[in-house]
Design a protein around this motif. Structure first.
Motif, PDB file in Angstrom:
ATOM      1  N   UNK A 131     127.801  79.321  40.170  1.00 27.65           N
ATOM      2  CA  UNK A 131     126.864  78.282  39.876  1.00 27.65           C
ATOM      3  C   UNK A 131     125.447  78.574  39.595  1.00 27.65           C
ATOM      4  N   UNK A 132     124.898  77.786  38.571  1.00 32.22           N
ATOM      5  CA  UNK A 132     123.468  78.121  38.167  1.00 32.22           C
ATOM      6  C   UNK A 132     122.775  76.643  38.575  1.00 32.22           C
ATOM      7  N   UNK A 133     121.896  76.739  39.527  1.00 33.01           N
ATOM      8  CA  UNK A 133     121.134  75.464  39.940  1.00 33.01           C
ATOM      9  C   UNK A 133     120.029  75.068  39.129  1.00 33.01           C
ATOM     10  N   UNK A 134     119.583  73.781  39.413  1.00 34.19           N
ATOM     11  CA  UNK A 134     118.529  73.075  38.539  1.00 34.19           C
ATOM     12  C   UNK A 134     117.323  73.817  38.879  1.00 34.19           C
ATOM     13  N   UNK A 135     116.707  74.098  39.930  1.00 34.36           N
ATOM     14  CA  UNK A 135     115.480  74.605  40.048  1.00 34.36           C
ATOM     15  C   UNK A 135     115.579  76.277  40.054  1.00 34.36           C
ATOM     16  N   UNK A 136     115.086  76.864  39.299  1.00 36.30           N
ATOM     17  CA  UNK A 136     115.068  78.294  39.143  1.00 36.30           C
ATOM     18  C   UNK A 136     113.933  78.700  40.367  1.00 36.30           C
ATOM     19  N   UNK A 137     112.984  77.746  40.652  1.00 34.76           N
ATOM     20  CA  UNK A 137     111.883  78.191  41.664  1.00 34.76           C
ATOM     21  C   UNK A 137     112.461  78.249  43.151  1.00 34.76           C
ATOM     22  N   UNK A 138     113.546  77.412  43.333  1.00 32.49           N
ATOM     23  CA  UNK A 138     113.921  77.364  44.950  1.00 32.49           C
ATOM     24  C   UNK A 138     115.222  78.450  44.862  1.00 32.49           C
ATOM     25  N   UNK A 139     115.811  78.768  43.752  1.00 31.62           N
ATOM     26  CA  UNK A 139     117.088  79.600  43.672  1.00 31.62           C
ATOM     27  C   UNK A 139     116.794  81.026  43.968  1.00 31.62           C
ATOM     28  N   UNK A 140     115.672  81.450  43.997  1.00 29.33           N
ATOM     29  CA  UNK A 140     115.281  82.921  44.281  1.00 29.33           C
ATOM     30  C   UNK A 140     114.649  82.843  45.598  1.00 29.33           C
ATOM     31  N   UNK A 141     114.673  83.871  46.443  1.00 31.81           N
ATOM     32  CA  UNK A 141     114.038  83.945  47.747  1.00 31.81           C
ATOM     33  C   UNK A 141     112.489  84.537  47.534  1.00 31.81           C
TER      34      UNK A 141
ATOM     35  N   UNK B 267     111.710  95.029  40.088  1.00 31.59           N
ATOM     36  CA  UNK B 267     110.788  95.349  41.309  1.00 31.59           C
ATOM     37  C   UNK B 267     109.595  94.300  41.713  1.00 31.59           C
ATOM     38  N   UNK B 268     109.905  93.268  40.920  1.00 34.45           N
ATOM     39  CA  UNK B 268     108.795  92.116  40.985  1.00 34.45           C
ATOM     40  C   UNK B 268     109.385  91.136  41.648  1.00 34.45           C
ATOM     41  N   UNK B 269     108.225  90.493  42.346  1.00 35.55           N
ATOM     42  CA  UNK B 269     108.677  89.023  43.032  1.00 35.55           C
ATOM     43  C   UNK B 269     108.869  87.956  42.120  1.00 35.55           C
ATOM     44  N   UNK B 270     109.684  86.776  42.565  1.00 36.45           N
ATOM     45  CA  UNK B 270     109.995  85.479  41.902  1.00 36.45           C
ATOM     46  C   UNK B 270     108.688  85.048  41.145  1.00 36.45           C
ATOM     47  N   UNK B 271     107.532  84.849  41.983  1.00 38.01           N
ATOM     48  CA  UNK B 271     106.363  84.209  41.530  1.00 38.01           C
ATOM     49  C   UNK B 271     105.672  84.877  40.551  1.00 38.01           C
ATOM     50  N   UNK B 272     106.021  85.969  40.046  1.00 38.08           N
ATOM     51  CA  UNK B 272     105.444  86.854  39.130  1.00 38.08           C
ATOM     52  C   UNK B 272     106.141  86.504  37.533  1.00 38.08           C
ATOM     53  N   UNK B 273     107.003  85.695  37.589  1.00 38.68           N
ATOM     54  CA  UNK B 273     107.711  85.270  36.441  1.00 38.68           C
ATOM     55  C   UNK B 273     107.545  83.883  36.341  1.00 38.68           C
ATOM     56  N   UNK B 274     107.726  83.667  34.866  1.00 34.15           N
ATOM     57  CA  UNK B 274     107.470  82.175  34.376  1.00 34.15           C
ATOM     58  C   UNK B 274     108.885  81.365  34.660  1.00 34.15           C
ATOM     59  N   UNK B 275     108.960  79.806  34.696  1.00 34.18           N
ATOM     60  CA  UNK B 275     110.078  79.323  34.807  1.00 34.18           C
ATOM     61  C   UNK B 275     111.200  79.608  33.849  1.00 34.18           C
ATOM     62  N   UNK B 276     111.085  79.827  32.604  1.00 29.95           N
ATOM     63  CA  UNK B 276     112.187  80.325  31.854  1.00 29.95           C
ATOM     64  C   UNK B 276     112.722  81.823  32.280  1.00 29.95           C
ATOM     65  N   UNK B 277     111.770  82.711  32.697  1.00 29.45           N
ATOM     66  CA  UNK B 277     112.344  83.946  32.925  1.00 29.45           C
ATOM     67  C   UNK B 277     113.100  83.772  34.577  1.00 29.45           C
ATOM     68  N   UNK B 278     112.535  82.911  35.208  1.00 35.09           N
ATOM     69  CA  UNK B 278     113.294  82.860  36.493  1.00 35.09           C
ATOM     70  C   UNK B 278     114.752  82.091  36.165  1.00 35.09           C
ATOM     71  N   UNK B 279     114.915  81.288  35.458  1.00 29.50           N
ATOM     72  CA  UNK B 279     116.335  80.535  35.111  1.00 29.50           C
ATOM     73  C   UNK B 279     117.105  81.636  34.524  1.00 29.50           C
ATOM     74  N   UNK B 280     116.604  82.660  33.495  1.00 26.17           N
ATOM     75  CA  UNK B 280     117.477  83.403  32.907  1.00 26.17           C
ATOM     76  C   UNK B 280     117.695  84.485  33.983  1.00 26.17           C
ATOM     77  N   UNK B 281     116.987  84.897  35.039  1.00 25.72           N
ATOM     78  CA  UNK B 281     117.383  85.621  36.282  1.00 25.72           C
ATOM     79  C   UNK B 281     118.458  84.916  37.033  1.00 25.72           C
ATOM     80  N   UNK B 282     118.381  83.685  37.232  1.00 23.63           N
ATOM     81  CA  UNK B 282     119.392  83.165  37.795  1.00 23.63           C
ATOM     82  C   UNK B 282     120.694  83.108  37.227  1.00 23.63           C
TER      83      UNK B 282
ATOM     84  N   UNK C 137     112.503  72.955  32.774  1.00 19.08           N
ATOM     85  CA  UNK C 137     111.788  73.970  31.665  1.00 19.08           C
ATOM     86  C   UNK C 137     110.912  73.106  30.673  1.00 19.08           C
ATOM     87  N   UNK C 138     110.134  73.771  29.904  1.00 18.80           N
ATOM     88  CA  UNK C 138     109.575  73.225  28.749  1.00 18.80           C
ATOM     89  C   UNK C 138     110.482  73.052  27.650  1.00 18.80           C
ATOM     90  N   UNK C 139     110.276  72.182  26.825  1.00 18.69           N
ATOM     91  CA  UNK C 139     111.065  71.941  25.672  1.00 18.69           C
ATOM     92  C   UNK C 139     111.553  73.194  24.724  1.00 18.69           C
TER      93      UNK C 139
END
Length: 336
Positions: A104-114, A157-172, A193-195
């Motif tokens: 499953x890929x969840x709606x919010x990439x910000x909360x899906x990564x620790x 080797x980076x933390x989730x906060x170092x990524x944009x929303x689109x990058x986080x969703x791609x990581x998820x 995400x932005x359009x």
């Protein structure tokens, strides 16, 4: 065109009800009927879109197919090499094996990564859990899935906060692909995400689907996004399916009054063109106390007496494309 499609998921009379309790002894006084008697089939390799207003039960349906929510009744059958098995009856070992097949890929990439873990750890842990004990093998899998989503391997080797929303969703998405699933359940994967970023992620998902022959269950409220992604579309209202059709047929010739109202709300990109909007009157009924008969009758501009008394069945209206609708307007026409 006559090619037989292989069913990978078969849902039969599925119900997911949440109990409402009262008092110190937690007496059950009612239920929130989030998913109420839903039956559908999902074909291997297709994208099945699920649409509807907030609260219609689409996300709960997706979570129930993953068994993140416990089904109250009905069956969820998954195709194991031609043999359909009811996952609602699985024990913990069988469920563990099922998790490799459906992700499953969840709606919010910000909360899906620790936020406290590096991406490397978030990617490595699932592989360890699923029995990939070789570090070299784990790293090879991580490199492969990151390449699929256009993320540099050194970003691990980076933390989730170092990524944009689109990058986080791609990581998820990449993390969901690590165990090479057959089905990906996507719960509004681009709504946060932005359009411009949405378009990149959607195109990426299409490329990955073609490469891996994935099956998508794509849940969204943005009808233009669903049209772009889906082969077939299911329209839900108050826990029930009211219409099922292939993408083109649904947008060219919607049948259910609720579907027509949803489609009329899609903005027209040309400012010089006007579009007649079908505004629905009244409030969405409570999923706790649903109205008798058709749940949509109190908002329907075509409501008849039978709509207030009898819940319409989901019936095929067009045999050539399998267009189905649950509406007395069409059962009455056929009887007449």
């Amino acid at each position: 065109m006559s090619e037989k499609k292989e069913v990978i998921f078969k849902v039969e009379n599925l119900r997911t009800w949440f109990p409402i309790t009262k008092g110190a002894f937690k007496k059950v006084v009612g239920h929130v009927k989030a998913v109420d008697d839903v039956s559908l089939e999902i074909y291997r390799g297709e994208t099945l879109g699920i649409v509807g207003e907030s609260g219609c039960g689409k996300s709960t349906l997706g979570k129930t197919l993953m068994m993140l929510e416990k089904a109250t009744g009905g069956k969820v059958l998954f195709n194991y090499d031609g043999e359909f098995r009811d996952i609602t009856q699985f024990n913990s070992k069988e469920m563990f094996d099922f998790r490799k097949k459906v992700q499953m890929v969840f709606q919010d990439p910000y909360s899906a990564l620790n936020p406290q873990k590096k991406i490397y750890t978030s990617f490595e842990d699932p592989l360890k859990v699923h029995g990939i004990h070789s570090e070299a093998e784990r790293e090879a899998i991580m490199q492969k899935v990151l390449k699929m989503v256009n993320i540099q391997p050194d970003y691990l080797m980076r933390y989730p906060h170092e990524f944009s929303g689109g990058q986080r969703q791609r990581l998820c998405i990449a993390r969901a692909l690590e165990v090479m699933p057959e089905v990906l359940i996507c719960d509004e994967p681009v709504s946060a995400l932005d359009v411009s970023i949405q378009a990149q992620v959607l195109n990426l998902m299409k490329e990955i689907q073609a490469e891996l022959n994935l099956t998508y269950l794509f849940i969204a409220h943005d009808l233009s996004v669903v049209q772009y992604m889906s082969d077939r579309i299911v329209v839900m209202y108050l826990g029930k399916i009211v219409e099922v059709a292939d993408s083109r047929a649904l947008y060219d010739e919607p049948l259910h009054p609720y579907t027509k109202a949803l489609l009329s709300a899609i903005p027209v990109p040309d400012i010089h063109k006007t579009k007649k909007r079908q505004v629905l009157e009244g409030e969405v009924p409570s999923p706790i106390h649903k109205p008798s008969g058709c749940a949509f009758h109190n908002r329907c501009p075509n409501c008849m007496e039978i709509c207030k008394q009898q819940d319409p069945a989901l019936l095929v209206q067009n045999q050539s494309n399998g267009h189905m609708v649950a509406c007395h307007l069409y059962t009455q026409t056929k009887q007449g």
